[in-house]
Design an enzyme around this catalytic site. Structure first.
Site, PDB file in Angstrom:
ATOM      1  N   GLU A 267      -8.382   3.705  -4.912  1.00 20.18           N
ATOM      2  CA  GLU A 267      -7.123   2.970  -5.090  1.00 20.18           C
ATOM      3  C   GLU A 267      -7.035   2.431  -6.519  1.00 20.18           C
ATOM      4  OE1 GLU A 267      -4.966  -0.494  -2.476  1.00 20.18           O
ATOM      5  OE2 GLU A 267      -7.027  -0.875  -3.127  1.00 20.18           O
TER       6      GLU A 267
ATOM      7  N   HIS B 221      -6.745   0.123  -9.620  1.00 21.90           N
ATOM      8  CA  HIS B 221      -7.161  -1.250  -9.900  1.00 21.90           C
ATOM      9  C   HIS B 221      -6.810  -1.616 -11.340  1.00 21.90           C
ATOM     10  CE1 HIS B 221      -9.322  -1.092  -6.087  1.00 21.90           C
ATOM     11  NE2 HIS B 221      -9.505  -2.392  -6.205  1.00 21.90           N
TER      12      HIS B 221
ATOM     13  N   GLU C  60     -12.616  -9.208  -8.640  1.00 18.62           N
ATOM     14  CA  GLU C  60     -13.093  -7.833  -8.752  1.00 18.62           C
ATOM     15  C   GLU C  60     -13.479  -7.484 -10.188  1.00 18.62           C
ATOM     16  OE1 GLU C  60     -11.332  -5.250  -5.146  1.00 18.62           O
ATOM     17  OE2 GLU C  60      -9.867  -5.709  -6.694  1.00 18.62           O
TER      18      GLU C  60
ATOM     19  N   HIS D  86      -6.246  -8.761  -6.161  1.00 21.78           N
ATOM     20  CA  HIS D  86      -6.523  -7.349  -6.402  1.00 21.78           C
ATOM     21  C   HIS D  86      -6.609  -7.061  -7.903  1.00 21.78           C
ATOM     22  CE1 HIS D  86      -6.417  -3.043  -5.514  1.00 21.78           C
ATOM     23  NE2 HIS D  86      -5.585  -2.925  -6.532  1.00 21.78           N
TER      24      HIS D  86
ATOM     25  N   GLU E 251      -6.995  -3.172   3.749  1.00 25.61           N
ATOM     26  CA  GLU E 251      -6.220  -2.361   4.678  1.00 25.61           C
ATOM     27  C   GLU E 251      -7.076  -1.668   5.737  1.00 25.61           C
ATOM     28  OE1 GLU E 251      -3.687  -2.518   0.904  1.00 25.61           O
ATOM     29  OE2 GLU E 251      -5.749  -2.798   1.532  1.00 25.61           O
TER      30      GLU E 251
ATOM     31  N   ASP F 184     -13.334  -0.176  -4.862  1.00 24.22           N
ATOM     32  CA  ASP F 184     -13.510  -0.617  -3.480  1.00 24.22           C
ATOM     33  C   ASP F 184     -14.677   0.037  -2.758  1.00 24.22           C
ATOM     34  OD1 ASP F 184     -11.473  -2.409  -3.695  1.00 24.22           O
ATOM     35  OD2 ASP F 184     -10.057  -1.354  -2.402  1.00 24.22           O
TER      36      ASP F 184
ATOM     37  N   HIS G  93     -12.078  -3.180   1.547  1.00 31.36           N
ATOM     38  CA  HIS G  93     -10.673  -2.781   1.365  1.00 31.36           C
ATOM     39  C   HIS G  93      -9.884  -3.420   2.493  1.00 31.36           C
ATOM     40  CE1 HIS G  93      -7.259  -0.320   0.225  1.00 31.36           C
ATOM     41  NE2 HIS G  93      -7.232   0.295   1.392  1.00 31.36           N
TER      42      HIS G  93
END
Length: 267
Positions: A32, A34, A187, A182, A120, A43, A118
């Site tokens: 994904e 970033h 992160e 995010h 989701e 992730d 993650h």
């Protein structure tokens, strides 16, 4: 014996580790976007690097991480509009989890820990584990009873707000909430500590969507997605924050795995 990466071990080495009581520590993440400064692998790379640190303390075998997760959502990951973001449908991910944990159990592991990174993926991992259990795939092949499966869906549920306050003490807007973090302070700090070679420092930026509602809307209005893919203040990240956070997470996960699964110490 080689280890802890399963991909670098032979089958007799994996068999010996499982017989010795090693925990299969499997990371599930995503591919994904970033932002412009972090790779698509964040992730699944962060939990892998944390797992390698746990392996210095506990006897674990680390299967290859699950690199594709459930579909990215615009308000928490930017959504599918960014090139490179590659996702699985929910039903596909559930079946992947069911198959992998079932095969790890069939391979002799008496304990499995699944570490998610993650948002989701939440609830889907539990569903996959439950389907494996209902199918009888989590029974030990030696007849010794059920395989224990530990699921860590949201690692930050292990911490109080006070324990995490150091991350946001210099942020202009304070703690924006985990969905808005995010590719931001947390992160970016972890990547600076764990894989600094993959951080494009000169491209670190602060950003946010023009409008951030409490609901999702389909189709997603452009103003609901930050143009860079960064959802908060990435510039407030630091190596020191990342090292402190990584140490906290590794300590907490090591204690939890020890309590729930009772693995031997690292060989």
């Amino acid at each position: 014996m080689h280890g802890p990466l399963m991909s670098e071990m032979t089958w007799p080495e994996v068999d010996a580790a499982a017989r010795a009581g090693a925990v299969a520590l499997w990371s599930v993440g995503a591919t994904e976007q970033h932002g412009p400064h972090l790779p698509l692998s964040v992730d699944h790379l962060i939990p892998l690097e944390l797992s390698l640190r746990i392996a210095r303390r506990l006897h674990v075998v680390i299967p290859p991480p699950q690199a594709f997760g459930n579909r990215s959502r615009p308000l928490s990951g930017g959504g599918p509009s960014f090139p490179g973001t590659t996702s699985l449908r929910a039903g596909t991910l559930v079946q992947v989890v069911r198959d992998v944990v079932g095969q790890l159990a069939a391979g002799g592991f008496r304990s499995i820990a699944v570490l998610n990174w993650h948002g989701e993926n939440v609830n889907l991992l539990h569903e996959g584990i439950e389907l494996a259990r209902e199918a009888g795939d989590l029974e030990r092949p030696d007849g010794g009873g059920p395989v224990r499966v530990m699921l860590i869906e949201r690692v930050f549920n292990a911490f109080s707000e006070a324990e995490m306050a150091f991350l946001f003490e210099d942020a202009r807007e304070g703690f924006p909430g985990w969905p808005a973090e995010h590719a931001a302070i947390m992160e970016t700090s972890l990547m600076l500590a764990l894989r600094p070679d993959l951080v494009r420092r000169e491209l670190i930026a602060d950003d946010r969507a023009a409008v951030r509602p409490f609901y999702d809307l389909t189709p997603t209005p452009p103003e609901h997605v930050a143009a860079s893919g960064v959802l908060a203040e990435a510039s407030r990240a630091s190596v020191a924050k990342g090292e402190r956070l990584a140490a906290l997470i590794v300590d907490r996960l090591t204690a939890a795995i020890s309590e729930a699964l009772d693995p031997p110490a690292a060989p």
